[in-house]
Design a protein around this motif. Structure first.
Motif, PDB file in Angstrom:
ATOM      1  N   GLN A   1       0.829  -1.201   0.000  1.00  0.00           N
ATOM      2  CA  GLN A   1       0.000   0.000   0.000  1.00  0.00           C
ATOM      3  C   GLN A   1       0.864   1.252   0.000  1.00  0.00           C
ATOM      4  O   GLN A   1       1.895   1.304   0.673  1.00  0.00           O
ATOM      5  CB  GLN A   1      -0.918  -0.009   1.220  1.00  0.00           C
TER       6      GLN A   1
ATOM      7  N   GLU B   1      -3.014  10.578  -3.567  1.00  0.00           N
ATOM      8  CA  GLU B   1      -3.300   9.303  -4.223  1.00  0.00           C
ATOM      9  C   GLU B   1      -2.963   8.157  -3.276  1.00  0.00           C
ATOM     10  O   GLU B   1      -1.897   8.141  -2.666  1.00  0.00           O
ATOM     11  CB  GLU B   1      -2.497   9.158  -5.512  1.00  0.00           C
TER      12      GLU B   1
ATOM     13  N   SER C   1      -2.914   3.900  -3.252  1.00  0.00           N
ATOM     14  CA  SER C   1      -3.008   2.727  -4.121  1.00  0.00           C
ATOM     15  C   SER C   1      -2.418   1.509  -3.423  1.00  0.00           C
ATOM     16  O   SER C   1      -1.735   1.622  -2.402  1.00  0.00           O
ATOM     17  CB  SER C   1      -2.272   2.984  -5.443  1.00  0.00           C
ATOM     18  N   GLN C   2      -2.683   0.341  -3.985  1.00  0.00           N
ATOM     19  CA  GLN C   2      -2.181  -0.914  -3.430  1.00  0.00           C
ATOM     20  C   GLN C   2      -2.213  -1.978  -4.519  1.00  0.00           C
ATOM     21  O   GLN C   2      -2.699  -1.752  -5.620  1.00  0.00           O
ATOM     22  CB  GLN C   2      -3.054  -1.366  -2.253  1.00  0.00           C
ATOM     23  N   ARG C   3      -1.698  -3.172  -4.162  1.00  0.00           N
ATOM     24  CA  ARG C   3      -1.807  -4.310  -5.072  1.00  0.00           C
ATOM     25  C   ARG C   3      -2.961  -5.209  -4.631  1.00  0.00           C
ATOM     26  O   ARG C   3      -3.523  -5.029  -3.538  1.00  0.00           O
ATOM     27  CB  ARG C   3      -0.494  -5.086  -5.121  1.00  0.00           C
TER      28      ARG C   3
ATOM     29  N   ARG D   1      -1.118  -2.028  -9.843  1.00  0.00           N
ATOM     30  CA  ARG D   1      -1.527  -1.182  -8.723  1.00  0.00           C
ATOM     31  C   ARG D   1      -2.998  -0.797  -8.887  1.00  0.00           C
ATOM     32  O   ARG D   1      -3.449  -0.441  -9.978  1.00  0.00           O
ATOM     33  CB  ARG D   1      -0.648   0.061  -8.619  1.00  0.00           C
ATOM     34  N   LEU D   2      -3.744  -0.870  -7.785  1.00  0.00           N
ATOM     35  CA  LEU D   2      -5.167  -0.565  -7.776  1.00  0.00           C
ATOM     36  C   LEU D   2      -5.382   0.744  -7.031  1.00  0.00           C
ATOM     37  O   LEU D   2      -4.839   0.952  -5.943  1.00  0.00           O
ATOM     38  CB  LEU D   2      -5.942  -1.695  -7.094  1.00  0.00           C
ATOM     39  N   LEU D   3      -6.203   1.619  -7.574  1.00  0.00           N
ATOM     40  CA  LEU D   3      -6.428   2.934  -6.989  1.00  0.00           C
ATOM     41  C   LEU D   3      -7.529   2.867  -5.932  1.00  0.00           C
ATOM     42  O   LEU D   3      -8.645   2.446  -6.212  1.00  0.00           O
ATOM     43  CB  LEU D   3      -6.812   3.932  -8.072  1.00  0.00           C
TER      44      LEU D   3
ATOM     45  N   ASN E   1      -8.220   9.060  -4.867  1.00  0.00           N
ATOM     46  CA  ASN E   1      -7.468  10.078  -5.587  1.00  0.00           C
ATOM     47  C   ASN E   1      -8.248  11.379  -5.567  1.00  0.00           C
ATOM     48  O   ASN E   1      -9.437  11.405  -5.889  1.00  0.00           O
ATOM     49  CB  ASN E   1      -7.189   9.640  -7.027  1.00  0.00           C
TER      50      ASN E   1
ATOM     51  N   PRO F   1      -9.806  -0.199  -2.903  1.00  0.00           N
ATOM     52  CA  PRO F   1     -10.129  -0.402  -4.314  1.00  0.00           C
ATOM     53  C   PRO F   1     -10.945  -1.669  -4.515  1.00  0.00           C
ATOM     54  O   PRO F   1     -11.125  -2.470  -3.591  1.00  0.00           O
ATOM     55  CB  PRO F   1      -8.742  -0.541  -4.947  1.00  0.00           C
TER      56      PRO F   1
END
Length: 545
Positions: free
Chosen positions: A237, A268, A270-272, A298-300, A303, A445
């Motif tokens: 993350q 922003e 994000s993570q996997r 990477r998933l948002l 934002n 996400p």
């Protein structure tokens, strides 16, 4: 509760300066002093289960605790250090509890390197609740399967100088927070699993230049900018934020000013993705945490890229009272921020704040730690366990971590709430009260898992109160009360209310040797279950060097 959780950029650009007056007061020392008090301690503890709950094991559990610790305060022209640390080893004699190590304490330090340049640092060791819907921490005596150890450390330089009429400031902070193995996490198969914090690294850099009112211009101004980044091990993350803004202060009367600012911000998160099984449930490791899919993009999660602005008032009717209130636009919505600082006397201070920010467990813990004064009294219950609050000495308020410790969720969240700290003393009496409320709405996400925390909201409230009286030159009586309430927005997750209190009598025996007797009563009320009641007695001796 998280006291003073306004973001560092708010603290440093003047939009919400809670704690600034206290830090300024602490920066001027009347005289150099060094007080270092190490000690060793042996205690016998008896826990009584008053609920007749067979799941808790024996009705009476007894064990021995051996501890070593140090309380220290150092103040010179260049260095200020406050420290309170305790290591405890619990020894069971009848297989009633597991032998365990407990670390608790707090360190805050500041070193003035040169004129205008200082280096600040801090460290924290504490216990927090592991499973969201499980029991509260209570007295932290005996076996508490729903607790885990937390460590946090930060440090960095701060610059405050002048160039003619210009006031120049800059700072950098790096923080690291770690949560030990969390075996109770996601242990209930009927509840949707959520991810828990492992470790995070946090960077903050700020810079500003401005001019005070009444100099070359009839108004004051400041241009500031900053950068934040937090990297969490869980699901790789990342939180990243940039901002820049201009603030103006316009005096209306000698005690009242209008304040306002406008700027730009980009955040922003994000993570996997998470590894899931055939049914869409996250695959957990041995500690109940999610496992990361390293091959996923990477998933948002969140934002925002927008113009930010706010306006309000700053009121200083006298040197002991300051009030600020602002309303504006940030995080794509209307926000409200404010603080009140009132120094009733040289030994009594009241601070209150209303905040609105994007937070996480790691950043919240680091920023609360960094907001504490270097001179403090660590709040401990009657069983010498850190109760989550630190109350400032010398008339300065402190802060509390309790609301943050209610949930070790790894996700970022929108945090809104308020808090209050009142501390002081008079004659033989000393007291401290901390209260706070926090509302968190999580950001997550769309992942491969069949449940998402996105937009899930939880609420936490915590109250701490300490009262002490010096009965004689070598004896004292102290009391502690607390109440915590946590409501999870996760479907089917239980709400938890915990409360309790303790009283302690301490007496000096001979040349550094003292004795202590404590009694406490604690309750955990988990929704849908019978209330668990626990009574605890402690008898101990301490030798201070």
């Amino acid at each position: 509760m998280i006291m003073g959780t306004a973001s560092p950029r708010q603290l440093w650009n003047g939009s919400i300066g809670i704690g600034a007056a206290a830090m300024l007061a602490l920066s001027v020392q009347a005289e150099a002093r060094t007080e270092i008090a190490p000690y060793i301690e042996v205690q016998q503890i008896l826990d009584f289960d008053l609920s007749n709950n067979d799941a808790l094991g024996d009705d009476v559990v007894t064990y021995t605790s051996v501890a070593a610790g140090v309380d220290a305060s150092v103040a010179t022209r260049r260095i200020e250090v406050g420290a309170s640390y305790r290591y405890e080893r619990r020894i069971d004699w009848g297989d009633d509890i597991a032998d365990d190590d407990v670390h608790s304490g707090l360190v805050r330090a500041r070193a003035n390197i040169t004129r205008g340049l200082s280096l600040e640092a801090g460290a924290l060791a504490a216990r927090a609740r592991a499973e969201i819907g499980g029991d509260g921490l209570g007295s932290l005596t005996g076996d508490n399967d729903n607790s885990t150890q937390i460590y946090s450390i930060y440090g960095g330089p701060t610059l405050s100088t002048h160039a003619g009429p210009l006031e120049i400031g800059a700072g950098y902070r790096i923080g690291y927070t770690h949560v030990e193995d969390n075996f109770a996490a996601n242990s209930d198969p009927t509840q949707a699993p959520v991810d828990y914090v492992d470790h995070t690294t946090y960077h903050l850099a700020t810079a500003s230049v401005g001019m005070s009112p009444g100099g070359m211009l009839p108004f004051g101004w400041i241009v500031s900018g900053g950068y934040e980044r937090e990297d969490a091990s869980q699901l790789d993350q990342r939180y990243e934020a940039y901002y820049g803004r201009v603030d103006v202060t316009v005096p209306v009367t000698p005690t009242l000013a209008l304040v306002g600012g406008v700027g730009y911000e980009d955040i922003e998160i994000s993570q996997r993705d998470v590894i899931v099984d055939a049914t869409g449930n996250p695959v957990l490791d041995n500690n109940g945490r999610f496992q990361t899919d390293p091959n996923s993009p990477r998933l948002l999660a969140y934002n925002v890229d927008e113009v930010i602005y706010d306006a309000g008032i700053l009121w200083r009717p006298n040197p002991r009272l300051e009030l600020s209130a602002r309303v504006g636009h940030r995080y794509d919505t209307t926000i409200y921020n404010g603080y009140l600082t009132y120094q009733a006397s040289s030994s009594s201070t009241l601070q209150a704040a209303v905040y609105n920010e994007i937070g996480s467990f790691g950043r919240g813990t680091t920023n609360t730690l960094a907001g504490l004064p270097t001179s403090f009294t660590l709040g401990r219950n009657g069983f010498n366990q850190f109760n989550g609050c630190a109350f400032g000495d010398d008339g300065s308020a402190g802060g509390c971590f309790d609301n943050g410790f209610q949930s070790l969720n790894a996700a970022n969240f929108r945090s809104r709430g308020g808090n209050l700290v009142w501390t002081g003393g008079r004659g033989p009496w000393s007291y401290g009260v901390g209260a706070g409320y926090q509302n968190r709405r999580y950001f997550a996400p769309t992942t491969s898992a069949n449940f998402s925390l996105d937009r899930v909201t939880d609420e936490a409230f915590a109250l701490q109160a300490n009262l002490g009286r010096q009965l004689s030159p070598n004896s004292s009586l102290d009391g502690n009360l607390y109440a915590t309430w946590f409501e999870s927005g996760i479907p089917g997750e239980a709400d938890v209310f915990s409360s309790g209190g303790s009283a302690t009598y301490s007496v000096g025996l001979y040349s550094g040797l003292s004795a202590q007797a404590s009694a406490g009563l604690f309750a955990n009320d988990v929704e849908g279950e019978e209330t668990d009641w626990l009574a605890t007695l402690l008898f101990g001796v301490r030798y201070g060097f």
